[in-house]
Write an enzyme that holds these catalytic residues in place. Structure first.
Site, PDB file in Angstrom:
ATOM      1  N   ASP A   6       0.506  -0.960   0.032  1.00 61.09           N
ATOM      2  CA  ASP A   6      -0.030  -0.069  -0.196  1.00 61.09           C
ATOM      3  C   ASP A   6       0.798   1.196  -0.170  1.00 61.09           C
ATOM      4  OD1 ASP A   6      -2.710  -1.569   0.270  1.00 61.09           O
ATOM      5  OD2 ASP A   6      -1.208  -2.015   2.150  1.00 61.09           O
ATOM      6  N   HIS A  26      -4.994  -3.436   6.307  1.00 59.89           N
ATOM      7  CA  HIS A  26      -4.894  -3.322   4.413  1.00 59.89           C
ATOM      8  C   HIS A  26      -6.717  -3.930   3.672  1.00 59.89           C
ATOM      9  CE1 HIS A  26      -2.766  -5.015   0.730  1.00 59.89           C
ATOM     10  NE2 HIS A  26      -3.296  -6.255   0.966  1.00 59.89           N
TER      11      HIS A  26
HETATM   12  P1  NAD Z   1      -1.905 -18.510  -4.863  1.00 57.22           P
HETATM   13  O1  NAD Z   1      -3.785 -19.073  -4.481  1.00 57.22           O
HETATM   14  O2  NAD Z   1      -1.571 -18.639  -5.828  1.00 57.22           O
HETATM   15  O3  NAD Z   1      -1.255 -19.239  -3.123  1.00 57.22           O
HETATM   16  C1  NAD Z   1      -1.629 -19.917  -2.292  1.00 57.22           C
HETATM   17  C2  NAD Z   1      -0.920 -20.438  -1.839  1.00 57.22           C
HETATM   18  O4  NAD Z   1      -0.940 -21.203  -0.474  1.00 57.22           O
HETATM   19  C3  NAD Z   1      -1.505 -22.313  -2.397  1.00 57.22           C
HETATM   20  O5  NAD Z   1       0.077 -23.065  -3.069  1.00 57.22           O
HETATM   21  C4  NAD Z   1      -1.792 -23.224  -1.605  1.00 57.22           C
HETATM   22  O6  NAD Z   1      -1.596 -24.523  -1.679  1.00 57.22           O
HETATM   23  C5  NAD Z   1      -1.034 -22.477  -0.775  1.00 57.22           C
HETATM   24  N1  NAD Z   1      -1.802 -23.188   1.082  1.00 57.22           N
HETATM   25  C6  NAD Z   1      -3.371 -22.810   1.263  1.00 57.22           C
HETATM   26  N2  NAD Z   1      -3.184 -23.239   2.712  1.00 57.22           N
HETATM   27  C7  NAD Z   1      -1.942 -23.228   3.238  1.00 57.22           C
HETATM   28  C8  NAD Z   1      -1.872 -23.521   4.272  1.00 57.22           C
HETATM   29  N3  NAD Z   1      -2.579 -24.001   4.976  1.00 57.22           N
HETATM   30  N4  NAD Z   1      -0.393 -24.134   4.407  1.00 57.22           N
HETATM   31  C9  NAD Z   1       1.093 -24.004   3.550  1.00 57.22           C
HETATM   32  N5  NAD Z   1       0.276 -23.081   2.069  1.00 57.22           N
HETATM   33  C10 NAD Z   1      -0.845 -23.492   2.267  1.00 57.22           C
HETATM   34  O7  NAD Z   1      -2.617 -17.082  -3.988  1.00 57.22           O
HETATM   35  P2  NAD Z   1      -1.540 -15.865  -3.847  1.00 57.22           P
HETATM   36  O8  NAD Z   1      -2.134 -15.066  -5.056  1.00 57.22           O
HETATM   37  O9  NAD Z   1       0.238 -16.019  -3.629  1.00 57.22           O
HETATM   38  O10 NAD Z   1      -1.684 -15.291  -2.969  1.00 57.22           O
HETATM   39  C11 NAD Z   1      -1.674 -15.525  -1.471  1.00 57.22           C
HETATM   40  C12 NAD Z   1      -2.021 -14.838  -0.865  1.00 57.22           C
HETATM   41  O11 NAD Z   1      -1.894 -13.310  -0.172  1.00 57.22           O
HETATM   42  C13 NAD Z   1      -4.085 -14.566  -0.365  1.00 57.22           C
HETATM   43  O12 NAD Z   1      -4.456 -15.221   0.746  1.00 57.22           O
HETATM   44  C14 NAD Z   1      -3.551 -12.547  -1.148  1.00 57.22           C
HETATM   45  O13 NAD Z   1      -4.631 -12.286  -0.455  1.00 57.22           O
HETATM   46  C15 NAD Z   1      -2.735 -12.469   0.169  1.00 57.22           C
HETATM   47  N6  NAD Z   1      -2.429 -11.027  -0.935  1.00 57.22           N
HETATM   48  C16 NAD Z   1      -1.550 -10.184   0.495  1.00 57.22           C
HETATM   49  C17 NAD Z   1      -1.264  -8.778  -0.220  1.00 57.22           C
HETATM   50  C18 NAD Z   1      -0.487  -7.805   0.997  1.00 57.22           C
HETATM   51  O14 NAD Z   1      -0.742  -7.058   0.739  1.00 57.22           O
HETATM   52  N7  NAD Z   1      -1.074  -8.588   2.357  1.00 57.22           N
HETATM   53  C19 NAD Z   1      -1.105  -9.209  -1.229  1.00 57.22           C
HETATM   54  C20 NAD Z   1      -0.989  -9.728  -2.575  1.00 57.22           C
HETATM   55  C21 NAD Z   1      -1.480 -11.208  -1.386  1.00 57.22           C
HETATM   56  C1  LMR Z   2      -3.763  -6.312  -2.793  1.00 60.73           C
HETATM   57  O1  LMR Z   2      -3.515  -5.789  -2.350  1.00 60.73           O
HETATM   58  O2  LMR Z   2      -3.372  -6.806  -3.732  1.00 60.73           O
HETATM   59  C2  LMR Z   2      -4.030  -7.727  -2.356  1.00 60.73           C
HETATM   60  O3  LMR Z   2      -4.385  -7.991  -0.841  1.00 60.73           O
HETATM   61  C3  LMR Z   2      -4.693  -8.505  -2.988  1.00 60.73           C
HETATM   62  C4  LMR Z   2      -5.901  -8.053  -2.946  1.00 60.73           C
HETATM   63  O4  LMR Z   2      -6.977  -9.672  -2.203  1.00 60.73           O
HETATM   64  O5  LMR Z   2      -6.431  -6.819  -3.346  1.00 60.73           O
END
Ligand code: NAD
Ligand code: LMR
Length: 329
Positions: free
Chosen positions: A161, A189
């Site tokens: 952010d 967030h």
């Molecule tokens: P994705 O679905 O591509 O990958 C997630 C992975 O996590 C998968 O491979 C899945 O098998 C694995 N997984 C699920 N449960 C698990 C567990 N208990 N233990 C270990 N591994 C597990 O998703 P992504 O795009 O990589 O996003 C992951 C997370 O990050 C989401 O919750 C997304 O919303 C979050 N995210 C947060 C931010 C932020 O700024 N805070 C930014 C982007 C994404």
């Molecule tokens: C982001 O900010 O891009 C991540 O938290 C993914 C989402 O769900 O927006």
């Protein structure tokens, strides 16, 4: 080859989208520097075993000088053994039209088990960064389930952010993004977060003296940052991944290297009651560090406008915390 002893870094969700961008940056030295070897603990669910095998093969094929071991793991107990950093990414991302807090019912329980496993298995200097959404409250859940780990070792990511906010200000002012400093994200967030333009600087001058369009700052600017994740999902059909992985690298670097004099960084930490924010809530604040110990910067001016924005985002965090307390009781 470096003579420093390796640190162990766990990455959950290592076979996911963010994992695929993040692992190679850590392995290259972007996170801990060019002299710090790493042992990567790749933590996944058993269903992702094949995908993880492929990722581990690619890591080997990069022949990174800093990688001294790759540990695939399919349970948090196994994955968190002896780790110094845990990057908790693994969880389900939201789909178009959802708010991040709607994931609490699906993702919240993951962080119960992971908190417990960290307390039992991690190294005594463990630091934890939660990325999986809703990251502030998931971090609160993990922390509550690991009372033996000091509360100043827990972080939830708002650096993405901060980076988004800096880029929007730079575009509007026609300057390079590196010239935007002192940009703190307050709160959650989520769509209530407050990117604090009022205390940010462009080329060392207050943003409000460079961008005089106050209506834009108070309106479209805040909304663009708050809604950026949703806009990316709309455009890509998937949530942000490379920029999220980049923000993970930036977060860890910003906590392990000194903050530039007079500047700040954004990360959600356990509130100590600063700025009247309820103690114990995982809230993003303006933070500075000497590279070892971090602190919430005190005395940042908070106008009536900022106060209302901060109160709204903290109220959402309190509500999420209360919902989770009931659900997990
Ligand atoms: P994705 O679905 O591509 O990958 C997630 C992975 O996590 C998968 O491979 C899945 O098998 C694995 N997984 C699920 N449960 C698990 C567990 N208990 N233990 C270990 N591994 C597990 O998703 P992504 O795009 O990589 O996003 C992951 C997370 O990050 C989401 O919750 C997304 O919303 C979050 N995210 C947060 C931010 C932020 O700024 N805070 C930014 C982007 C994404
Ligand atoms: C982001 O900010 O891009 C991540 O938290 C993914 C989402 O769900 O927006």
């Amino acid at each position: 080859m470096s003579t420093n002893s390796p640190i162990r870094v766990a990455i959950t969700g290592a076979a996911g989208q963010i994992g695929y961008s993040l692992l190679f940056r850590i392995a290259s030295g972007a996170m801990f520097g060019p002299n710090q070897p790493v042992i990567l603990h790749l933590v996944e669910v058993p269903q992702a075993e094949n995908a993880l095998k492929g990722v581990a093969m690619e890591l080997e094929d990069c022949a990174f000088p800093l990688v001294q071991g790759i540990v695939p793991a399919f349970s948090p107990e196994e994955g968190f053994k002896g780790v110094n950093w845990a990057l908790l990414v693994g969880s389900v991302p939201r789909k178009q039209g959802m708010e991040r807090k709607e994931l609490l019912g699906i993702n919240g329980k993951i962080f119960v088990g992971q908190g417990k496993a960290l307390e039992k298995n991690a190294a005594s200097d463990i630091r934890v960064l939660v990325v999986g959404n809703p990251c502030n409250t998931n971090c609160w859940i993990a922390k509550e389930n690991a009372p033996g780990i000091p509360s100043n070792r827990w972080f939830a990511m708002t650096k993405l952010d901060e980076n988004r906010a800096k880029s929007q200000l730079a575009i509007k002012a026609g300057v390079h993004v590196s010239e935007v400093t002192n940009l703190a994200i307050w709160g959650n967030h989520s769509a209530t977060q407050y990117p604090d333009f009022a205390n940010a600087k462009i080329q060392g001058k207050p943003v409000t003296s460079v961008i005089t369009d106050q209506a834009w700052l108070e309106g479209d600017f805040i909304k663009t940052v708050q809604q950026r994740g949703a806009e990316i999902i709309k455009a890509r059909g998937l949530s942000s991944a490379a920029s999220a992985a980049n923000a993970v690298v930036d977060t860890v670097r910003s906590l392990t290297t000194p903050t530039a004099s007079g500047d700040c960084t954004s990360v959600a930490v356990c509130s100590d009651g600063s700025y009247g924010i309820e103690k114990g809530i995982m809230t993003s604040f303006p933070i500075r560090t000497d590279g070892k110990n971090w602190e919430i910067i005190q005395g940042v001016p908070v106008s009536a406008f900022s106060r209302a924005k901060i109160d709204a985002t903290v109220a959402e965090l309190v509500e999420e915390r209360d919902t989770v307390k009931l659900a997990l009781a």
